[in-house]
Scaffold this active site. Structure first.
Site, PDB file in Angstrom:
ATOM      1  N   ALA A   1       9.449 -13.848   0.935  1.00 56.04           N
ATOM      2  CA  ALA A   1      10.506 -13.513   1.488  1.00 56.04           C
ATOM      3  C   ALA A   1      10.635 -14.648   2.919  1.00 56.04           C
ATOM      4  O   ALA A   1      11.523 -14.805   3.181  1.00 56.04           O
ATOM      5  CB  ALA A   1      10.032 -12.182   1.711  1.00 56.04           C
TER       6      ALA A   1
ATOM      7  N   PHE B   1       2.706   4.545   8.198  1.00 60.37           N
ATOM      8  CA  PHE B   1       1.282   4.124   7.796  1.00 60.37           C
ATOM      9  C   PHE B   1       0.271   4.102   8.922  1.00 60.37           C
ATOM     10  O   PHE B   1       0.165   3.243   9.695  1.00 60.37           O
ATOM     11  CB  PHE B   1       1.492   2.638   7.485  1.00 60.37           C
TER      12      PHE B   1
ATOM     13  N   THR C   1       0.970  -0.917   0.300  1.00 57.41           N
ATOM     14  CA  THR C   1       0.210   0.469  -0.109  1.00 57.41           C
ATOM     15  C   THR C   1       0.841   1.864  -0.461  1.00 57.41           C
ATOM     16  O   THR C   1       0.428   2.596  -0.388  1.00 57.41           O
ATOM     17  CB  THR C   1      -1.058   0.298   1.424  1.00 57.41           C
TER      18      THR C   1
END
Length: 908
Positions: free
Chosen positions: A624, A730, A372
């Site tokens: 990951a 964020f 995002t």
């Protein structure tokens, strides 16, 4: 070639002047071309000519142009001509296109099929329209019409107030002549040869331009003495006159070949201009991007509702806006396209843009919004600051999409659209990886079965069969012979010993490391038994499935830089060892070519767009925690060329900085040779609270509004270990201003270049403008990037360095199996590869429930695998699984399809 007639000395001087003028135009064009080629040595303009028969084109060749002929039969239909035109339109090697076809074939459909930028004869409506508007500098003007004007002006004819008559011309030539004469003050008339008023018009005219051959029944006496006559009914490609001489009965100038020669010279000039324009378009320019407007709502609707409310641009429009050529994209539907790798060759001399990584602190199970932030940042850079920027994201796996985490298109008003296409299938890259991976897995077990059940001779006869009496090795079999030191090409020439050596791989089943894959979370495939059917003749073994994105082929896709390199990497993949301890590769199994065929389209990055219409590459999707967790090198490299030197490419590393960012630096950057200019570390108050001692986070539990323990230590660990330049906080709707200010203060105190709250989730790119400015400033400060370890260190030391410097472990502990694998890989010559740790993403340690910054722990290494094609060693930490499982309540409970509208519901 020019007619002197009986003009005497004055006429001779005029003709010599015309010849000099032609030479001057051609010489100037040559000089311009020479200057262009000094800066671009491989550049040479190419003129394509569609003609019904081959003509003499020495004149054009002498000017330094390359000529491509398309010779069509005289009876070619309109559709066939247009088909050839469209092919040349899309050929980037061709800079100009001319039509040498019959007059009856010059329909509007044919002429306007030409691309205006390749229309060096100025016949398309677009070029004529620009000429009529007065924008001659933005279009190509008919070389014949220009030649007429320049010949008259060079002869000293004053056109102002003169009456000009065009006879027998049609379409573009007639329109161009009238426009050019009118702009010089002439009064223009036009007529066809059979017009009843032709004689009276000829009596009035001061200048007559013949656009087609004069019929014999029209007497020359109709032309008044002193009238200047120019003959344009001339094929200036071939030098063939369109009619006989008009004689020399008039006091004015009769120029037949002069028009033709000068028109040919001016066409060359148009060709050089076309080439120069093409070269200019290859250079970096600020995009003229039409950004899509957002109308944010409050409260913020679901991601799917937001995505569906925005209408994306057609992907071919987006591609053109960012400088992609028509033949550099392959369109999938309306909103997706693959980008061909030929772009890298075209832009090889283009300077790269700035390279920015978005990473995050150790996340909660729901993720902390790196995707995002990545999308919000590029929306801010391009849609609000008018800076070229590209987001490069991974393709999401179907596993988490239907599991617990949901999609990966971003969220709120910062996402990739259409989000359902992004999250489901995309262009099929993961399916291609699954097919290739499982083909190789099938080849391994099949080869073992056949070697166990056949003699050397029978095996050899099946591997190298006789077809129609001819027996020969395939190219990949010849490569294997060379590897074995057998310098023979005749299958019948091998000795029995050589046949056995060639036919048998002697795979040790206990050493097989290649697993089958599936792009679904399925815990019951973590351990399976294969080969239980009676047809497998008792050959069975324990095996397992991994999730598709954990396949080494996915890592190869993400790290390769060309089709050739990908094929070599696929061939190098080690799948097992033989009974002598030597590695067995995909190349040994003879499957490299087939794998490359399955992956030939997957290697091309996928072009999509954000909610605000800015470009995104979606390519490769390794996790990951169980892979290296970054999007493809190719997507980054192509994007860096497209944005230009002043632009930005923003890519995202999976999960927390301890795994995704560490692997970006030490694996991806080693493979690509690229160095990041800045790092954005995403921190959420939600995750900081959890790591500070608060309760866990899940879909079913509300976020805690309390607990701020150890936040400073957690942030400082990430910032200091990786020297991040910018921290992005964020914001979610439950965060307070005091919490936000505290996190920003602690981040700066811990060493961040800046710390910026962001609101892109709720209002789009506008909410990340301050972050975009901070990133721009940080990226211009210069980079002090360095690798964490030297790849020449022993495998154990490299693992220990990561464990201690990144995770904070006191030391590592190797299981006997892990130590045995390390010894084997070192003996096989793979000890100098970088390390890709497979570790939980929910903690800096190996234990998911250890939050914050654990210290003084021992990191257990349970197993070690080798991804030789991808180019790294792959230790498994603790009980790390490469096949996720589904939770009690997976996301699929909420996903449905409206069978009337065919719209997907419930994705997030």
């Amino acid at each position: 070639r020019c007619r002197l007639g009986s003009w005497g000395a004055q006429g001779t001087d005029c003709v010599l002047s015309f010849l000099s003028q032609c030479r001057e135009v051609i010489q100037n064009s040559k000089e311009v071309l020479s200057l262009l080629q000094e800066k671009n040595p491989t550049f040479k303009p190419v003129l394509a000519i569609i003609q019904v028969s081959r003509k003499n084109l020495v004149f054009l060749l002498q000017a330094g142009l390359n000529i491509t002929h398309i010779c069509l039969p005289p009876d070619s239909s309109e559709a066939e001509i247009i088909d050839e035109i469209l092919k040349i339109n899309e050929d980037t090697r061709v800079h100009g296109l001319a039509l040498q076809i019959s007059e009856n074939s010059f329909s509007n459909k044919v002429l306007n099929a030409l691309k205006p930028e390749k229309d060096v004869d100025g016949v398309t409506d677009i070029n004529l329209g620009r000429l009529v508007r007065g924008d001659a500098h933005e279009c190509y003007v008919s070389p014949v019409a220009r030649a007429v004007i320049e010949l008259l002006e060079k002869s000293g004819v004053n056109l102002d107030g003169k009456k000009m008559l065009v006879i027998g011309a049609h379409g573009s030539l007639e329109a161009a002549l009238q426009c050019l004469f009118q702009r010089r003050g002439s009064m223009t008339m036009s007529s066809q040869w059979k017009t009843p008023q032709l004689q009276s018009k000829l009596h009035e005219a001061d200048i007559v331009v013949l656009g087609s051959p004069k019929p014999e029944e029209i007497p020359l006496s109709w032309i008044q003495p002193g009238t200047t006559v120019l003959n344009c009914s001339h094929d200036f490609l071939s030098g063939k006159l369109g009619c006989g001489s008009l004689g020399v009965h008039f006091n004015g100038l009769i120029a037949e070949d002069d028009v033709s020669l000068l028109a040919a010279a001016l066409r060359i000039q148009n060709m050089v201009s076309s080439g120069r324009r093409w070269l200019r378009e290859q250079q970096h320019t600020r995009w003229r991007l039409h950004c899509l407007k957002l109308q944010p709502l409050s409260p913020v609707p679901s991601d799917l509702e937001i995505s569906r409310a925005q209408t994306p641009k057609a992907v071919e429009v987006l591609a053109k806006e960012i400088g992609l050529l028509a033949d550099e994209i392959e369109i999938y539907g309306k909103s997706k396209a693959k980008v061909r790798l030929s772009l890298l060759e075209r832009l090889k001399d283009q300077a790269d843009g700035k390279y920015v990584l978005v990473a995050g602190i150790t996340p909660t199970p729901l993720g902390e919004g790196k995707s995002t932030v990545t999308v919000g940042l590029v929306q801010a850079l391009t849609a609000h600051l008018n800076i070229n920027s590209f987001a490069c994201l991974r393709q999401p796996s179907q596993g988490p999409t239907f599991g617990v985490k949901g999609g990966a298109a971003g969220g709120g008003y910062a996402q990739v659209i259409p989000m359902e296409e992004f999250n489901l299938h995309l262009t099929g890259d993961i399916h291609a990886i699954t097919a290739a991976n499982n083909l190789l897995a099938a080849a391994i077990d099949t080869r073992i079965l056949h070697e166990n059940t056949q003699t050397d001779k029978a095996l050899y006869n099946r591997l190298v069969p006789s077809v129609n009496g001819v027996r020969e090795f395939s190219s990949i079999q010849l490569a294997r012979l060379k590897k074995l030191g057998i310098n023979k090409t005749d299958p019948n020439a091998l000795t029995e010993e050589e046949i056995g050596k060639f036919a048998r791989l002697n795979i040790d089943p206990s050493t097989i490391t290649w697993q089958r894959v599936l792009d679904t979370n399925d815990r019951f495939l973590r351990k399976i038994t294969i080969g239980q059917a009676p047809t497998e003749k008792g050959y069975s073994r324990q095996a397992q499935f991994d999730i598709a994105v954990a396949s080494e082929i996915m890592a190869v896709l993400a790290l390769t830089d060309s089709l050739v390199d990908m094929k070599e990497r696929l061939g190098r993949m080690v799948v097992a060892s033989d009974k002598n301890g030597q590695p067995v590769t995909a190349e040994d199994l003879g499957v490299t070519g087939a794998l490359t065929v399955l992956m030939k389209d997957a290697i091309k990055p996928n072009l999509m767009q954000t909610l605000e219409g800015t470009p995104v590459f979606v390519h490769a999707g390794p996790f990951a925690n169980i892979a290296h967790g970054n999007s493809s090198v190719l997507a980054d490299k192509i994007a860096l060329k497209l944005v230009g030197e002043e632009g930005f490419v923003v890519t995202e590393a999976g999960f927390g900085a301890d795994i995704g960012m560490e692997k970006f630096f030490n694996i991806k950057c080693r493979a690509s040779g690229l160095v990041p200019n800045a790092v954005v570390l995403v921190a959420t108050v939600r995750a900081l609270k959890m790591h500070g001692g608060g309760p866990g986070v899940s879909l079913l539990l509300p976020s805690s509004k309390h607990t701020f323990l150890k936040i400073s230590l957690s942030l400082k660990t990430s910032l200091n270990e990786y020297r991040c330049k910018t921290t992005n906080v964020f914001i979610t709707r439950t965060d307070t201003r005091a919490e936000i200010d505290l996190v920003c203060e602690l981040a700066k105190r811990a060493g961040a270049f800046d710390a910026v709250p962001c609101y892109h989730w709720s209002i789009g790119g506008k909410g990340s403008v301050e972050l975009a400015r901070a990133v721009r400033d940080a990226a211009n400060k210069g980079s002090r990037f360095r690798f964490l370890y030297d790849v020449q260190l022993p495998i154990v030391e490299k693992i220990r360095t990561i464990a201690q410097a990144v995770y904070g472990a006191r030391d590592i502990e190797l299981s006997p199996e892990a130590q045995s694998k390390i010894d084997r890989y070192t003996q096989q010559g793979f000890g100098n590869l970088p390390i890709c740790m497979a570790k939980t993403h929910l903690s800096l340690s190996h234990q998911p429930d250890k939050k914050g910054v654990p210290r003084d722990f021992i990191l257990p290494i349970s197993d070690v695998r080798a991804s030789i094609g991808a180019g790294f060693i792959y230790p498994l930490v603790g009980t790390m699984s490469t096949m996720p499982g589904l939770p009690t309540r997976p996301c699929f409970y909420d996903i449905d399809l409206d069978t009337e509208t065919e719209q997907v519901k419930g994705l997030f």
